[in-house]
Design a protein around this motif. Structure first.
Motif, mmCIF file in Angstrom:
data_model
loop_
_atom_site.group_PDB
_atom_site.id
_atom_site.type_symbol
_atom_site.label_atom_id
_atom_site.label_comp_id
_atom_site.label_asym_id
_atom_site.label_seq_id
_atom_site.Cartn_x
_atom_site.Cartn_y
_atom_site.Cartn_z
ATOM 1 N N UNK A 66 2.228 -4.789 1.263
ATOM 2 C CA UNK A 66 2.321 -5.855 0.528
ATOM 3 C C UNK A 66 1.137 -6.238 -0.393
ATOM 4 N N UNK A 67 0.985 -6.511 -1.637
ATOM 5 C CA UNK A 67 -0.320 -6.901 -2.236
ATOM 6 C C UNK A 67 0.050 -8.113 -3.205
ATOM 7 N N UNK A 68 -0.716 -8.947 -3.458
ATOM 8 C CA UNK A 68 -0.851 -10.043 -4.477
ATOM 9 C C UNK A 68 -1.818 -9.374 -5.397
ATOM 10 N N UNK A 69 -1.245 -9.358 -6.778
ATOM 11 C CA UNK A 69 -1.769 -8.730 -7.742
ATOM 12 C C UNK A 69 -2.441 -9.793 -8.837
ATOM 13 N N UNK A 70 -3.481 -9.630 -9.346
ATOM 14 C CA UNK A 70 -3.994 -10.629 -10.277
ATOM 15 C C UNK A 70 -3.263 -10.591 -11.462
ATOM 16 N N UNK A 71 -3.390 -11.878 -12.056
ATOM 17 C CA UNK A 71 -2.792 -11.987 -13.499
ATOM 18 C C UNK A 71 -3.535 -11.198 -14.329
ATOM 19 N N UNK A 126 -7.131 -7.747 -6.327
ATOM 20 C CA UNK A 126 -5.799 -7.779 -5.580
ATOM 21 C C UNK A 126 -6.084 -8.090 -4.059
ATOM 22 N N UNK A 127 -5.097 -8.657 -3.536
ATOM 23 C CA UNK A 127 -5.210 -9.230 -1.877
ATOM 24 C C UNK A 127 -4.025 -8.867 -1.242
ATOM 25 N N UNK A 128 -4.423 -8.110 -0.010
ATOM 26 C CA UNK A 128 -3.469 -7.931 0.914
ATOM 27 C C UNK A 128 -2.489 -9.073 1.426
ATOM 28 N N UNK A 129 -1.294 -8.701 1.391
ATOM 29 C CA UNK A 129 -0.309 -9.559 2.287
ATOM 30 C C UNK A 129 0.266 -9.168 3.403
ATOM 31 N N UNK A 130 0.176 -7.848 3.542
ATOM 32 C CA UNK A 130 0.934 -7.483 4.737
ATOM 33 C C UNK A 130 0.668 -5.806 4.664
#
Length: 138
Positions: free
Chosen positions: A128-133, A73-77
């Motif tokens: 807010x996180x970008x979650x892996x598929x 996962x990657x932080x977006x905010x």
């Protein structure tokens, strides 16, 4: 049912040490005497050194990156509100709860907070996180 759901929670705790403050100052370049100089800190409203706010916040990074949503996962905010100070010797627990999740976009919002060992809220916000598929989350 997917891997993630509204209301899902996770936590991660750590006791803040003298070494943590020294290492964080070295990494961040924040040598504010409120964090590193005992004599200076005694004269402040806190009466002793306090941990860097971003050191406390970094526990959220560990929680979100390793536990929920976890690896890949990657932080977006992240919004933050610092409520109370953290001192050397305090055990801080970072907590997160999923409040919104769009599996099509892979975007998750989580309520985040950090509490001391006695339950005192020291930090709150929203991540807010970008979650892996699913394929890459295994």
């Amino acid at each position: 049912m997917g891997k993630y759901f509204i209301g899902q929670k996770a936590s991660f705790g750590k006791t803040i040490t003298e070494a943590d403050l020294a290492q964080f100052a070295g990494i961040s370049g924040d040598f504010n005497p409120i964090h590193i100089d005992s004599e200076y800190a005694k004269q402040t409203r806190f009466g002793q050194r306090i941990a860097h706010g971003m050191l406390t916040t970094s526990l959220l990074s560990g929680l979100l990156g390793m536990h929920l949503p976890g690896k890949g996962s990657v932080y977006l905010g992240q919004t933050l509100r610092f409520v109370k100070p953290v001192f050397i010797g305090d055990t801080v627990t970072a907590q997160a709860e999923v409040v919104q999740f769009d599996p099509d976009k892979g975007i998750m919002k989580l309520r985040t907070e950090c509490l001391k060992q006695d339950g005192t809220l020291v930090l709150e916000g929203e991540a807010t996180m970008l979650v892996p598929r699913e394929e890459t989350a295994r």
